[in-house]
Write a protein that holds these residues in place. Structure first.
Motif, PDB file in Angstrom:
ATOM      1  N   MET A 100       5.879  26.439  50.657  1.00  0.00           N
ATOM      2  CA  MET A 100       4.707  26.832  49.871  1.00  0.00           C
ATOM      3  C   MET A 100       5.118  27.543  48.590  1.00  0.00           C
ATOM      4  SD  MET A 100       1.946  25.666  51.049  1.00  0.00           S
ATOM      5  CE  MET A 100       0.840  26.648  50.040  1.00  0.00           C
ATOM      6  N   GLN A 101       6.193  28.314  48.634  1.00  0.00           N
ATOM      7  CA  GLN A 101       6.701  28.962  47.431  1.00  0.00           C
ATOM      8  C   GLN A 101       7.196  27.908  46.441  1.00  0.00           C
ATOM      9  OE1 GLN A 101       6.814  32.297  46.753  1.00  0.00           O
ATOM     10  NE2 GLN A 101       7.882  32.073  44.795  1.00  0.00           N
ATOM     11  N   CYS A 102       7.854  26.890  46.945  1.00  0.00           N
ATOM     12  CA  CYS A 102       8.345  25.817  46.072  1.00  0.00           C
ATOM     13  C   CYS A 102       7.193  25.049  45.446  1.00  0.00           C
ATOM     14  CB  CYS A 102       9.233  24.856  46.864  1.00  0.00           C
ATOM     15  SG  CYS A 102      10.802  25.562  47.419  1.00  0.00           S
ATOM     16  N   LEU A 103       6.165  24.745  46.256  1.00  0.00           N
ATOM     17  CA  LEU A 103       5.027  23.985  45.747  1.00  0.00           C
ATOM     18  C   LEU A 103       4.255  24.780  44.701  1.00  0.00           C
ATOM     19  CD1 LEU A 103       3.226  21.490  45.881  1.00  0.00           C
ATOM     20  CD2 LEU A 103       2.000  22.547  47.793  1.00  0.00           C
ATOM     21  N   ALA A 104       3.952  26.042  44.994  1.00  0.00           N
ATOM     22  CA  ALA A 104       3.218  26.865  44.036  1.00  0.00           C
ATOM     23  C   ALA A 104       4.035  27.071  42.762  1.00  0.00           C
ATOM     24  CB  ALA A 104       2.864  28.210  44.663  1.00  0.00           C
ATOM     25  N   GLY A 105       5.354  27.223  42.907  1.00  0.00           N
ATOM     26  CA  GLY A 105       6.212  27.387  41.733  1.00  0.00           C
ATOM     27  C   GLY A 105       6.194  26.146  40.851  1.00  0.00           C
ATOM     28  N   ALA A 106       6.222  24.963  41.464  1.00  0.00           N
ATOM     29  CA  ALA A 106       6.182  23.722  40.687  1.00  0.00           C
ATOM     30  C   ALA A 106       4.854  23.580  39.956  1.00  0.00           C
ATOM     31  CB  ALA A 106       6.416  22.531  41.607  1.00  0.00           C
ATOM     32  N   VAL A 107       3.752  23.917  40.633  1.00  0.00           N
ATOM     33  CA  VAL A 107       2.437  23.879  39.980  1.00  0.00           C
ATOM     34  C   VAL A 107       2.414  24.851  38.805  1.00  0.00           C
ATOM     35  CG1 VAL A 107      -0.014  24.395  40.289  1.00  0.00           C
ATOM     36  CG2 VAL A 107       1.230  23.160  42.074  1.00  0.00           C
ATOM     37  N   TYR A 108       2.958  26.025  39.005  1.00  0.00           N
ATOM     38  CA  TYR A 108       2.982  27.058  37.968  1.00  0.00           C
ATOM     39  C   TYR A 108       3.748  26.591  36.732  1.00  0.00           C
ATOM     40  CZ  TYR A 108       4.098  31.650  35.882  1.00  0.00           C
ATOM     41  OH  TYR A 108       4.258  32.718  35.029  1.00  0.00           O
ATOM     42  N   PHE A 109       4.946  26.079  36.920  1.00  0.00           N
ATOM     43  CA  PHE A 109       5.779  25.724  35.766  1.00  0.00           C
ATOM     44  C   PHE A 109       5.391  24.385  35.141  1.00  0.00           C
ATOM     45  CE2 PHE A 109       8.758  28.771  37.808  1.00  0.00           C
ATOM     46  CZ  PHE A 109       8.889  29.645  36.733  1.00  0.00           C
ATOM     47  N   GLU A 110       4.908  23.450  35.921  1.00  0.00           N
ATOM     48  CA  GLU A 110       4.560  22.134  35.387  1.00  0.00           C
ATOM     49  C   GLU A 110       3.179  22.093  34.742  1.00  0.00           C
ATOM     50  OE1 GLU A 110       5.920  19.148  34.925  1.00  0.00           O
ATOM     51  OE2 GLU A 110       7.890  19.878  35.539  1.00  0.00           O
ATOM     52  N   GLN A 145      15.112  18.295  43.893  1.00  0.00           N
ATOM     53  CA  GLN A 145      15.873  17.052  43.776  1.00  0.00           C
ATOM     54  C   GLN A 145      16.386  16.913  42.340  1.00  0.00           C
ATOM     55  OE1 GLN A 145      13.918  13.792  45.614  1.00  0.00           O
ATOM     56  NE2 GLN A 145      15.301  12.240  44.802  1.00  0.00           N
ATOM     57  N   PRO A 146      17.646  16.595  42.165  1.00  0.00           N
ATOM     58  CA  PRO A 146      18.224  16.559  40.809  1.00  0.00           C
ATOM     59  C   PRO A 146      17.468  15.617  39.867  1.00  0.00           C
ATOM     60  CG  PRO A 146      19.960  16.483  42.451  1.00  0.00           C
ATOM     61  CD  PRO A 146      18.680  16.327  43.203  1.00  0.00           C
ATOM     62  N   SER A 147      17.335  16.074  38.633  1.00  0.00           N
ATOM     63  CA  SER A 147      16.776  15.281  37.524  1.00  0.00           C
ATOM     64  C   SER A 147      15.305  14.894  37.720  1.00  0.00           C
ATOM     65  CB  SER A 147      17.617  14.012  37.306  1.00  0.00           C
ATOM     66  OG  SER A 147      18.970  14.332  37.102  1.00  0.00           O
ATOM     67  N   GLN A 148      14.540  15.681  38.474  1.00  0.00           N
ATOM     68  CA  GLN A 148      13.137  15.374  38.689  1.00  0.00           C
ATOM     69  C   GLN A 148      12.203  16.320  37.933  1.00  0.00           C
ATOM     70  OE1 GLN A 148      12.020  12.601  40.349  1.00  0.00           O
ATOM     71  NE2 GLN A 148      14.208  12.127  40.290  1.00  0.00           N
ATOM     72  N   PHE A 149      12.495  17.592  37.940  1.00  0.00           N
ATOM     73  CA  PHE A 149      11.632  18.564  37.261  1.00  0.00           C
ATOM     74  C   PHE A 149      12.459  19.381  36.278  1.00  0.00           C
ATOM     75  CE2 PHE A 149       9.490  17.621  41.254  1.00  0.00           C
ATOM     76  CZ  PHE A 149       8.196  17.380  40.811  1.00  0.00           C
ATOM     77  N   SER A 150      11.999  19.393  35.042  1.00  0.00           N
ATOM     78  CA  SER A 150      12.782  20.009  33.972  1.00  0.00           C
ATOM     79  C   SER A 150      12.869  21.525  34.087  1.00  0.00           C
ATOM     80  CB  SER A 150      12.178  19.637  32.613  1.00  0.00           C
ATOM     81  OG  SER A 150      10.835  20.094  32.516  1.00  0.00           O
ATOM     82  N   GLY A 155      19.783  24.861  39.957  1.00  0.00           N
ATOM     83  CA  GLY A 155      19.369  24.876  41.350  1.00  0.00           C
ATOM     84  C   GLY A 155      18.322  25.911  41.690  1.00  0.00           C
ATOM     85  N   GLY A 156      17.662  26.460  40.680  1.00  0.00           N
ATOM     86  CA  GLY A 156      16.639  27.473  40.945  1.00  0.00           C
ATOM     87  C   GLY A 156      15.520  27.439  39.914  1.00  0.00           C
ATOM     88  N   MET A 157      14.510  28.281  40.125  1.00  0.00           N
ATOM     89  CA  MET A 157      13.371  28.402  39.205  1.00  0.00           C
ATOM     90  C   MET A 157      13.538  29.646  38.340  1.00  0.00           C
ATOM     91  SD  MET A 157       9.999  27.672  41.535  1.00  0.00           S
ATOM     92  CE  MET A 157       9.844  26.215  42.558  1.00  0.00           C
TER      93      MET A 157
END
Length: 216
Positions: A100-110, A145-150, A155-157
Motif C-alpha cells: 500500500m505504501q508503494c501504491l500510494a507513493g506511485a500515485v503521489y509521484f505520477e 520494476q526497472p525502467s517503468q517509473f521515472s 531503487g527507491g522513492m
C-alpha cells in the motif's frame, strides 16, 4: 323627626349599602378572572389546567426525519455520490506498510496535482499489472520494476510530504483502487504515458485523462 321620615331615611341608607357591596363583589370577580387568564390553575386533585394557552412558550425542535439527508454517508450501505466524496470519507492518511505504501507513493509521484479520476487510473494500472502475470506479482514489484517509473531512482522513492493534501489524496485513492470501490475510466489499462510524448506503441487506447493517455 316623624316616624315616617326616619323610616324613609333608614330605607335609603340600606339601599345605598347594598349597592356598594354589590359593586365591591363585581370588582373582586374581575380581578379573579384576570388572574385565571394569566396563569394555568390546577386543582389539588391533579385536574387539567383551567386555561389552555393558545401559544406555547417553548419552540418545538424538528424531528430527526425532518432534516435533509446528507448527499453522502460513510455507512457502507450508502453509496458515494462522487469520487471526491469517497476520498473525503477516508479522513486523515493512515500509516501504510508494504504494497500500500508503494501504491500510494506511485500515485503521489505520477499524478500529484491531477484530478482524482486521473490518480485513480494510475493506481488501477499498477494493480492491473500485478494481477496480469506479465509483470511482477506484487505492487512494490511493479512499482520498482526497472525502467517503468521515472520517479524511482536508485531503487527507491524520493521523500514524500506526508502532511500534504496531495499525500492524503494519494492514500485515499490507493485504498479506493485496492477495494475496487469506484470505477475508473481506464479500467483494464496496463500502460500509460504522458501526453507530451508519442511512443507509437500500437496498443488499444482506453482513455485520455489529464496529462496521461492509457492503453490496454
Amino acid at each position: 323627626m316623624s316616624f315616617r321620615l326616619k323610616a324613609a331615611i333608614l330605607a335609603a341608607f340600606a339601599l345605598s349599602t347594598a349597592a356598594a357591596v354589590s359593586a365591591s363583589d363585581m370588582s373582586i370577580a374581575g380581578e379573579s378572572i384576570a388572574s385565571v387568564a394569566s396563569l394555568p390553575q390546577t386543582s389539588s386533585a391533579g385536574a387539567q389546567p383551567a386555561i389552555v394557552f393558545a401559544a406555547p412558550r417553548e419552540t418545538a425542535q424538528p424531528l430527526a426525519s425532518d432534516h435533509p439527508v446528507d448527499a453522502f454517508s460513510t455507512d457502507s450501505d450508502s453509496p458515494a455520490t462522487s469520487l471526491a466524496a469517497l476520498v473525503d470519507a477516508h479522513g486523515a492518511p493512515e500509516e501504510l506498510d508494504g504494497d500500500m505504501q508503494c501504491l500510494a507513493g506511485a500515485v503521489y509521484f505520477e499524478s500529484k496535482g491531477e484530478s482524482l479520476e486521473g490518480q485513480l487510473a494510475v493506481a488501477r494500472v499498477i494493480i492491473n499489472r500485478a494481477k496480469s502475470g506479465r509483470f511482477a506479482d506484487s505492487l512494490c514489484g511493479v512499482v520498482y520494476q526497472p525502467s517503468q517509473f521515472s520517479f524511482v531512482r536508485g531503487g527507491g522513492m524520493p521523500p514524500i510530504r506526508t502532511h500534504s493534501r496531495s499525500w492524503r489524496e494519494a492514500v485515499a485513492i490507493a485504498q479506493i483502487a485496492m477495494t475496487d470501490s469506484w470505477d475508473s475510466r481506464a479500467e483494464g489499462a496496463l500502460f500509460f504515458h504522458a501526453r507530451r510524448v508519442s511512443p507509437g506503441w500500437g496498443k488499444a487506447k482506453l482513455a485520455s485523462i489529464d496529462n496521461h493517455i492509457f492503453y490496454r
